[in-house]
Design a protein around this motif. Structure first.
Motif, PDB file in Angstrom:
ATOM      1  N   ARG A 196       1.239  -1.310   0.504  1.00 22.71           N
ATOM      2  CA  ARG A 196      -0.040   0.468   0.079  1.00 22.71           C
ATOM      3  C   ARG A 196       1.277   1.163   0.156  1.00 22.71           C
ATOM      4  NH1 ARG A 196      -3.855  -1.006   4.472  1.00 22.71           N
ATOM      5  NH2 ARG A 196      -3.950  -3.048   4.592  1.00 22.71           N
ATOM      6  N   PHE A 200       3.994   5.688  -2.369  1.00 20.14           N
ATOM      7  CA  PHE A 200       4.777   6.625  -1.788  1.00 20.14           C
ATOM      8  C   PHE A 200       6.026   7.315  -1.770  1.00 20.14           C
ATOM      9  CE2 PHE A 200       0.289   6.011  -0.545  1.00 20.14           C
ATOM     10  CZ  PHE A 200      -0.316   7.547  -0.701  1.00 20.14           C
ATOM     11  N   GLU A 216       2.986  17.723 -11.672  1.00 20.27           N
ATOM     12  CA  GLU A 216       1.871  17.599 -11.234  1.00 20.27           C
ATOM     13  C   GLU A 216       0.363  18.566 -10.541  1.00 20.27           C
ATOM     14  OE1 GLU A 216       2.646  14.418  -8.419  1.00 20.27           O
ATOM     15  OE2 GLU A 216       3.734  13.274 -10.121  1.00 20.27           O
ATOM     16  N   SER A 258     -12.097  20.114  -5.007  1.00 21.49           N
ATOM     17  CA  SER A 258     -11.436  19.333  -6.793  1.00 21.49           C
ATOM     18  C   SER A 258      -9.754  19.187  -6.941  1.00 21.49           C
ATOM     19  CB  SER A 258     -12.073  19.792  -7.956  1.00 21.49           C
ATOM     20  OG  SER A 258     -11.738  18.470  -8.548  1.00 21.49           O
ATOM     21  N   ASP A 266      -8.815  18.063  -3.278  1.00 22.81           N
ATOM     22  CA  ASP A 266      -9.004  16.034  -2.929  1.00 22.81           C
ATOM     23  C   ASP A 266      -8.126  15.513  -3.661  1.00 22.81           C
ATOM     24  OD1 ASP A 266     -10.720  13.664  -2.680  1.00 22.81           O
ATOM     25  OD2 ASP A 266     -11.375  14.157  -4.616  1.00 22.81           O
ATOM     26  N   GLY A 267      -7.589  16.045  -5.113  1.00 22.23           N
ATOM     27  CA  GLY A 267      -7.028  15.800  -6.232  1.00 22.23           C
ATOM     28  C   GLY A 267      -5.372  15.909  -5.522  1.00 22.23           C
ATOM     29  N   PHE A 309      -4.471  15.992  -2.859  1.00 24.83           N
ATOM     30  CA  PHE A 309      -4.665  14.597  -1.384  1.00 24.83           C
ATOM     31  C   PHE A 309      -4.244  13.192  -1.184  1.00 24.83           C
ATOM     32  CE2 PHE A 309      -7.038  17.949   1.170  1.00 24.83           C
ATOM     33  CZ  PHE A 309      -5.742  18.706   1.978  1.00 24.83           C
ATOM     34  N   ARG A 310      -4.651  12.877  -2.837  1.00 26.37           N
ATOM     35  CA  ARG A 310      -4.757  11.798  -3.209  1.00 26.37           C
ATOM     36  C   ARG A 310      -2.897  11.463  -3.888  1.00 26.37           C
ATOM     37  NH1 ARG A 310     -10.773   9.482  -4.927  1.00 26.37           N
ATOM     38  NH2 ARG A 310     -11.295  10.198  -3.574  1.00 26.37           N
ATOM     39  N   LEU A 311      -2.048  12.220  -4.560  1.00 28.99           N
ATOM     40  CA  LEU A 311      -0.951  11.812  -5.110  1.00 28.99           C
ATOM     41  C   LEU A 311      -0.289  11.373  -3.930  1.00 28.99           C
ATOM     42  CD1 LEU A 311      -0.053  15.727  -5.557  1.00 28.99           C
ATOM     43  CD2 LEU A 311      -0.969  14.172  -7.494  1.00 28.99           C
ATOM     44  N   PRO A 312       0.373  10.573  -4.671  1.00 28.91           N
ATOM     45  CA  PRO A 312       0.845   8.827  -4.451  1.00 28.91           C
ATOM     46  C   PRO A 312       2.305   9.891  -3.578  1.00 28.91           C
ATOM     47  CG  PRO A 312       1.362   9.098  -6.410  1.00 28.91           C
ATOM     48  CD  PRO A 312       0.253   9.898  -6.482  1.00 28.91           C
TER      49      PRO A 312
END
Length: 178
Positions: free
Chosen positions: A72, A76, A92, A135, A138-139, A141-144
């Motif tokens: 998981r 990261f 990014e 939006s 949200d994107g 915070f989802r960055l790996p």
């Protein structure tokens, strides 16, 4: 001279008792106590080895769960070790701002190096409609990637009621390549 060595029966008994006590003390302190200390040390060593073995058995039992957690976290760690990860991060963020239709202003700060990590501090000023701003966040915070968020402020723009402004200060954590 014969009188000096001559003892009465009571004195002789006391001398024998004293010699017996001294002999017992010598036997206990010279033979039994070292053996007892060695036995105690071996018992302690055995208990330590048993505790260590039990700890290893627990770790081996948890190995599948640890591997799942590692899988998981792998994205990261890999993206943090990638070459030019600061430039990749900026790219990014710009792409996310274009996709979300948000105005983005980047303010890089000096990099902080620690023993086993590097921290790249960055301040983001965002401006846009509420849906677009959320939006983008949200994107983001989802960055790996590994981040710590130092500050997140969202406020309205006084002159325009339909526009929000956000100020985010982050630290991008980079691990050394291994």
């Amino acid at each position: 001279m014969k009188q000096v060595w001559k003892m009465r029966p009571a004195e002789f008994r006391l001398a024998l008792i004293a010699a017996g006590l001294i002999g017992c003390w010598g036997l206990v302190s010279g033979l039994l106590q070292p053996q007892w200390d060695r036995l105690t040390a071996q018992q302690l060593s055995l208990e330590t080895h048993l505790e260590r073995r039990q700890a290893f058995e627990r770790l081996f039992a948890q190995a599948p769960e640890v591997e799942v957690q590692h899988e998981r976290v792998r994205p990261f760690l890999e993206s943090a070790r990638a070459a030019g990860s600061e430039a990749g991060l900026l790219t990014e963020l710009e792409q996310l701002s274009r996709e979300a239709s948000v105005l983005l202003n980047l303010k890089p700060r000096p990099m902080k190096g620690e023993k086993d990590t590097r921290r790249y501090e960055l301040e983001l000023d965002l401006e846009g409609a509420q849906d677009n701003l959320l939006s983008f966040l949200d994107g983001f915070f989802r960055l790996p990637r590994l981040f710590t968020i130092e500050r997140l402020r969202i406020s309205t723009v006084p002159t325009r009621t339909d526009v929000l402004r956000a100020n985010v200060v982050i630290q991008h954590i980079t691990l050394p390549a291994s």
